[in-house]
Design a protein around this motif. Structure first.
Motif, PDB file in Angstrom:
ATOM      1  N   GLY A 181      26.390 -22.100 -46.196  1.00  0.00           N
ATOM      2  CA  GLY A 181      27.384 -20.710 -45.052  1.00  0.00           C
ATOM      3  C   GLY A 181      26.981 -20.044 -44.285  1.00  0.00           C
ATOM      4  O   GLY A 181      27.313 -18.829 -44.016  1.00  0.00           O
ATOM      5  N   ARG A 182      25.490 -20.001 -44.023  1.00  0.00           N
ATOM      6  CA  ARG A 182      24.968 -19.086 -43.157  1.00  0.00           C
ATOM      7  C   ARG A 182      25.329 -19.141 -41.877  1.00  0.00           C
ATOM      8  O   ARG A 182      25.671 -20.388 -41.515  1.00  0.00           O
ATOM      9  N   LEU A 183      25.578 -18.588 -41.257  1.00  0.00           N
ATOM     10  CA  LEU A 183      26.400 -18.234 -39.377  1.00  0.00           C
ATOM     11  C   LEU A 183      24.727 -18.418 -38.103  1.00  0.00           C
ATOM     12  O   LEU A 183      24.294 -17.067 -38.521  1.00  0.00           O
ATOM     13  N   GLY A 184      25.500 -18.736 -36.951  1.00  0.00           N
ATOM     14  CA  GLY A 184      24.187 -19.004 -36.409  1.00  0.00           C
ATOM     15  C   GLY A 184      25.003 -18.956 -34.736  1.00  0.00           C
ATOM     16  O   GLY A 184      25.807 -19.573 -34.622  1.00  0.00           O
ATOM     17  N   THR A 185      23.897 -19.242 -34.013  1.00  0.00           N
ATOM     18  CA  THR A 185      24.413 -19.381 -32.346  1.00  0.00           C
ATOM     19  C   THR A 185      23.142 -20.309 -32.162  1.00  0.00           C
ATOM     20  O   THR A 185      22.412 -19.586 -32.024  1.00  0.00           O
ATOM     21  N   ALA A 186      23.616 -20.975 -31.260  1.00  0.00           N
ATOM     22  CA  ALA A 186      22.244 -21.563 -30.245  1.00  0.00           C
ATOM     23  C   ALA A 186      23.106 -21.723 -28.857  1.00  0.00           C
ATOM     24  O   ALA A 186      24.053 -22.044 -28.622  1.00  0.00           O
ATOM     25  N   SER A 187      21.635 -21.981 -28.118  1.00  0.00           N
ATOM     26  CA  SER A 187      22.212 -22.280 -26.610  1.00  0.00           C
ATOM     27  C   SER A 187      21.459 -23.182 -26.005  1.00  0.00           C
ATOM     28  O   SER A 187      19.955 -23.029 -26.533  1.00  0.00           O
ATOM     29  N   PHE A 188      21.270 -23.824 -25.173  1.00  0.00           N
ATOM     30  CA  PHE A 188      20.281 -24.118 -24.548  1.00  0.00           C
ATOM     31  C   PHE A 188      20.748 -25.364 -23.572  1.00  0.00           C
ATOM     32  O   PHE A 188      21.917 -24.803 -22.781  1.00  0.00           O
ATOM     33  N   SER A 189      19.433 -24.597 -22.573  1.00  0.00           N
ATOM     34  CA  SER A 189      19.587 -24.702 -21.229  1.00  0.00           C
ATOM     35  C   SER A 189      18.540 -25.623 -20.333  1.00  0.00           C
ATOM     36  O   SER A 189      17.638 -25.300 -20.501  1.00  0.00           O
ATOM     37  N   TRP A 190      19.115 -25.961 -19.138  1.00  0.00           N
ATOM     38  CA  TRP A 190      18.295 -26.521 -17.937  1.00  0.00           C
ATOM     39  C   TRP A 190      18.558 -25.369 -16.958  1.00  0.00           C
ATOM     40  O   TRP A 190      17.643 -26.050 -15.858  1.00  0.00           O
ATOM     41  N   THR A 191      18.993 -24.264 -16.606  1.00  0.00           N
ATOM     42  CA  THR A 191      19.127 -23.492 -16.282  1.00  0.00           C
ATOM     43  C   THR A 191      18.312 -22.396 -15.957  1.00  0.00           C
ATOM     44  O   THR A 191      18.460 -21.396 -15.387  1.00  0.00           O
ATOM     45  N   TYR A 192      17.151 -22.418 -17.307  1.00  0.00           N
ATOM     46  CA  TYR A 192      16.221 -20.740 -16.608  1.00  0.00           C
ATOM     47  C   TYR A 192      15.179 -21.160 -15.836  1.00  0.00           C
ATOM     48  O   TYR A 192      14.420 -21.621 -16.131  1.00  0.00           O
ATOM     49  N   TYR A 193      15.761 -20.086 -14.900  1.00  0.00           N
ATOM     50  CA  TYR A 193      15.137 -20.944 -14.088  1.00  0.00           C
ATOM     51  C   TYR A 193      13.340 -20.292 -13.691  1.00  0.00           C
ATOM     52  O   TYR A 193      12.692 -20.068 -13.004  1.00  0.00           O
ATOM     53  N   GLY A 194      13.450 -18.568 -14.618  1.00  0.00           N
ATOM     54  CA  GLY A 194      12.424 -18.341 -14.224  1.00  0.00           C
ATOM     55  C   GLY A 194      11.319 -18.131 -15.090  1.00  0.00           C
ATOM     56  O   GLY A 194      10.441 -17.756 -14.964  1.00  0.00           O
ATOM     57  N   GLU A 195      11.776 -18.466 -16.747  1.00  0.00           N
ATOM     58  CA  GLU A 195      10.492 -18.667 -17.283  1.00  0.00           C
ATOM     59  C   GLU A 195      11.171 -19.823 -18.694  1.00  0.00           C
ATOM     60  O   GLU A 195      13.122 -19.077 -18.972  1.00  0.00           O
ATOM     61  N   GLU A 196      10.681 -20.182 -19.473  1.00  0.00           N
ATOM     62  CA  GLU A 196      11.331 -20.658 -20.939  1.00  0.00           C
ATOM     63  C   GLU A 196      11.247 -19.866 -21.676  1.00  0.00           C
ATOM     64  O   GLU A 196      11.076 -19.230 -21.706  1.00  0.00           O
ATOM     65  N   ASP A 197      12.127 -20.769 -22.676  1.00  0.00           N
ATOM     66  CA  ASP A 197      13.118 -19.382 -23.347  1.00  0.00           C
ATOM     67  C   ASP A 197      13.105 -20.319 -25.092  1.00  0.00           C
ATOM     68  O   ASP A 197      13.867 -20.998 -24.820  1.00  0.00           O
ATOM     69  N   ASN A 198      12.299 -19.990 -25.614  1.00  0.00           N
ATOM     70  CA  ASN A 198      12.263 -21.057 -27.233  1.00  0.00           C
ATOM     71  C   ASN A 198      11.988 -19.967 -28.171  1.00  0.00           C
ATOM     72  O   ASN A 198      11.446 -20.758 -29.028  1.00  0.00           O
TER      73      ASN A 198
END
Length: 355
Positions: free
Chosen positions: A236-253
């Motif tokens: 029952g946990r709720l969450g969001t996720a975003s995955f991208s090849w267009t983070y041009y400034g720096e990686e976000d992990n």
């Protein structure tokens, strides 16, 4: 001490920057054999790391002195090469995703059972100190029960990472990568969420798009370069996720876990790899180690963990069954995005239901 001979199938960037150097650095590995359908690539890595080459996959797998194999081929070949390697008596470390379909994943899992050899899948985020410490804190309910979460993984794209550094990369081809950024980066975080929460994602909704990446001909790529999802777990946990090849400034992990009594922030800060913020405002910061990025290649620990499992006959850090479960979620995400519906991920690993 150095007595294990390793075979590497596929000599692209993942082999060059991670598998080969980590085998080279491992004290129990004394030799490497490389195969790539482009013989020059195999020869380059053999020269670079002091190994030899095979003329075919079958030649490599027929070598009885090779005990372990890294399947670093492109995604559409994993079920072929990993299955063959297992049935030829090799322990296998397969790159993620385990395959493009559940049927293909089943082939690999069944080959592992038949062979009795170790199959491990390269979901290496489980191995970072920050993720391991966060898991312990969640298990011990240091901040109470987990309620919600959000995670992201993005960088500037595989055309900057791949061996050829061009928009002709196989990652942009649907028949080869299958899932675009969802299978390249997203599947890492799905496995991580399953690991951290000791739970599984059960329902998904998603939007996806080819927002910016183009082929060598200048056309939009065939797979998504961005996908954004809502997730619900079995508990029952709720969450969001975003995955991208267009983070041009720096990686976000980064991943943030919201609990009853505070927040865990993982790889959210450049200075502190794990931050604990209680509901009373107390802050506890941990300096551990920076996570590996495309621009900062460090030892991921996956080869050391794989070799330790082989040497000591230990269960793999990430099993074929666990990798198959993460693949099932990715398939559900893409189905949700394509149908604009909420999708229930089947626990039977045989079907996906659209609600």
């Amino acid at each position: 001490m150095r007595r294990i001979k390793a075979g590497i199938i596929g000599c692209g960037s993942i082999a060059k920057n991670r598998h080969a150097p980590e085998y080279k650095a491992n004290p129990y590995v004394n030799e490497m054999v490389f195969y790539d359908r482009n013989p020059e690539r195999a020869a380059t890595l053999a020269d670079m790391f002091g190994g030899s080459t095979a003329h075919s996959v079958d030649e490599l797998l027929a070598d009885s002195t090779i005990q372990v194999v890294s399947d670093c081929s492109s995604n559409e070949y994993h079920h072929i090469f990993s299955t063959k390697a297992l049935l030829n008596g090799k322990h296998v470390l397969c790159e993620k995703p385990i395959s493009l379909t559940i049927d293909q994943a089943n082939q690999i899992v069944e080959a592992q059972k038949k062979s009795g050899k170790i199959l491990m899948v390269d979901h290496n985020q489980r191995l970072t100190r920050a993720h391991q410490k966060a898991k312990k804190m969640i298990e011990n309910q240091v901040l109470g029960k987990v309620l919600t979460f959000r995670t992201t993984f993005g960088h500037k794209g595989p055309e900057h990472w791949g061996i050829n550094k061009t928009n002709g990369t196989w990652f942009f081809k649907k028949d080869r990568s299958g899932f675009g950024v969802a299978g390249d980066l997203g599947i890492h975080k799905i496995d991580l969420l399953h690991y951290l929460l000791d739970d599984e994602i059960e329902q998904v909704s998603a939007f996806q798009g080819s927002l910016h990446k183009v082929t060598e001909a200048g056309d939009p790529i065939e797979v998504c370069d961005n996908i954004v999802c809502s997730l619900k777990t079995k508990q029952g946990r709720l969450g969001t996720a975003s995955f991208s090849w267009t983070y041009y400034g720096e990686e976000d992990n980064s991943t943030i876990i919201y609990c009853e009594n505070g927040i865990l922030k993982i790889y959210h800060s450049h200075e502190y790899q794990l931050e604990v913020i209680t509901k009373d405002g107390e802050k506890i910061n941990y300096k551990l180690e920076n996570i590996q990025t495309n621009d900062n290649q460090t030892n991921s620990g996956i080869i050391d963990a794989f070799i330790e499992c082989v040497r000591l006959d230990k269960p793999p850090i990430v099993s074929g069954e666990e990798a198959r479960s993460s693949l099932n979620v990715i398939l559900g995400m893409l189905e949700a995005a394509e149908t604009n519906r909420v999708v229930t991920v089947s626990s039977s690993i045989s079907s996906i239901k659209v609600n």
